[in-house]
Design a protein around this motif. Structure first.
Motif, PDB file in Angstrom:
ATOM      1  N   TYR A 125       3.935  11.850   0.403  1.00 48.47           N
ATOM      2  CA  TYR A 125       5.236  11.780   0.649  1.00 48.47           C
ATOM      3  C   TYR A 125       5.907  10.447   0.743  1.00 48.47           C
ATOM      4  O   TYR A 125       7.063  10.275  -0.015  1.00 48.47           O
ATOM      5  N   ILE A 126       5.233   9.594   1.128  1.00 46.90           N
ATOM      6  CA  ILE A 126       5.852   8.122   1.127  1.00 46.90           C
ATOM      7  C   ILE A 126       5.811   7.504   0.030  1.00 46.90           C
ATOM      8  O   ILE A 126       6.881   6.857  -0.458  1.00 46.90           O
ATOM      9  N   ILE A 127       4.789   7.447  -0.709  1.00 50.13           N
ATOM     10  CA  ILE A 127       4.707   7.061  -1.926  1.00 50.13           C
ATOM     11  C   ILE A 127       5.401   7.460  -3.148  1.00 50.13           C
ATOM     12  O   ILE A 127       6.013   6.980  -4.137  1.00 50.13           O
ATOM     13  N   SER A 128       5.766   8.689  -2.974  1.00 50.27           N
ATOM     14  CA  SER A 128       6.881   9.515  -3.968  1.00 50.27           C
ATOM     15  C   SER A 128       8.194   8.786  -3.919  1.00 50.27           C
ATOM     16  O   SER A 128       9.146   9.147  -4.836  1.00 50.27           O
ATOM     17  N   PHE A 129       8.600   8.041  -2.855  1.00 48.08           N
ATOM     18  CA  PHE A 129       9.745   7.402  -2.847  1.00 48.08           C
ATOM     19  C   PHE A 129       9.864   5.756  -3.429  1.00 48.08           C
ATOM     20  O   PHE A 129      10.854   5.439  -3.468  1.00 48.08           O
ATOM     21  N   LEU A 130       8.681   5.431  -3.720  1.00 53.12           N
ATOM     22  CA  LEU A 130       8.551   4.010  -4.022  1.00 53.12           C
ATOM     23  C   LEU A 130       9.164   3.881  -5.570  1.00 53.12           C
ATOM     24  O   LEU A 130       9.169   4.770  -6.489  1.00 53.12           O
ATOM     25  N   GLU A 131       9.546   2.850  -6.218  1.00 52.41           N
ATOM     26  CA  GLU A 131       9.816   2.587  -7.271  1.00 52.41           C
ATOM     27  C   GLU A 131       8.490   2.496  -8.278  1.00 52.41           C
ATOM     28  O   GLU A 131       7.256   2.249  -7.602  1.00 52.41           O
ATOM     29  N   LEU A 132       8.674   2.585  -9.546  1.00 55.89           N
ATOM     30  CA  LEU A 132       7.304   2.674 -10.274  1.00 55.89           C
ATOM     31  C   LEU A 132       6.502   1.402 -10.216  1.00 55.89           C
ATOM     32  O   LEU A 132       5.415   1.375 -10.305  1.00 55.89           O
ATOM     33  N   GLU A 133       7.319   0.489 -10.176  1.00 52.48           N
ATOM     34  CA  GLU A 133       6.454  -1.105 -10.337  1.00 52.48           C
ATOM     35  C   GLU A 133       5.680  -1.044  -8.953  1.00 52.48           C
ATOM     36  O   GLU A 133       4.520  -1.497  -9.058  1.00 52.48           O
TER      37      GLU A 133
END
Length: 210
Positions: A125-133
């Motif tokens: 859930y958390i990682i899905s909101f991060l930028e691709l970089e």
């Protein structure tokens, strides 16, 4: 939760994991694990780590009369003493595995890895909101994060967060080719593949039945 909030959250976790002392942790109990000892004992065991102590408890599981009234056993040591107790290290490794033992040793040395022990659904859930970089960088942290950052579950979440509509046909195509590849495939190429799938399905439906 915005991408900026998520990034701040990860930075806060990473900063906390680098603190040298366990005293900064607010809870008295910082780790607990329960399990059953391997055969032939099959005793039920509990491992508890507080900010100051390591506690190992066991309950005898047996149908034999001499064990029916036996009281639970307990070993309680300070974190400093536990670091030197190789016999207790062996017991913990036998019941809970080498990874748990390594984690407890790191706790007693003041190294608390918050990210490594977060449950996978929360990490996804958390990682899905991060930028691709940021996802690419996180994938280089460890083998576990490499698997999570390249997993179908993560990229399915990302696609669903970014796309307004995902048709059942698009979902089937994504499951066939992998959600990460689906995400990075341009729209024209996806349309071409969807058209080919329809043509293939139509051809199969038109085949005469014997």
């Amino acid at each position: 939760m915005t991408p900026r909030d998520v990034r701040l959250f990860l930075v806060a976790i990473d900063t906390a994991s680098q603190r040298p002392k366990m005293a900064s942790l607010p809870r008295e109990e910082v780790f607990e694990k329960r399990g059953q000892a391997p055969a032939p004992s099959k005793d039920f065991c509990q491992l508890l780590v507080t900010r100051r102590e390591v506690i190992f408890r066991w309950w005898k599981i047996s149908l034999r009369n001499e064990f029916r009234e036996s009281r639970p056993g307990e070993i309680k040591e300070s974190q400093e003493d536990f670091l030197d107790d190789s016999s207790l290290h062996i017991q913990i490794a036998m019941v809970f595995g080498a990874k748990v033992l390594e984690h407890v040793l790191n706790l007693c040395r003041g190294n608390y890895d918050f990210l490594e022990w977060l449950p996978v659904p929360l990490l996804l859930y958390i990682i899905s909101f991060l930028e691709l970089e940021d996802i690419a960088r996180l994938s280089q942290v460890s083998r576990r994060f490499e698997m999570i950052c390249n997993s179908n579950a993560l990229w399915e979440n990302i696609v669903e967060n970014l796309c307004d509509t995902i048709t059942p046909e698009m979902k089937e195509l994504a499951q066939e080719m992998g959600w990460k590849q689906f995400f990075f495939t341009n729209r024209l190429q996806l349309q071409l593949q969807l058209r080919r799938r329809r043509q293939k399905q139509d051809a199969q439906n038109e085949k005469p039945t014997e």
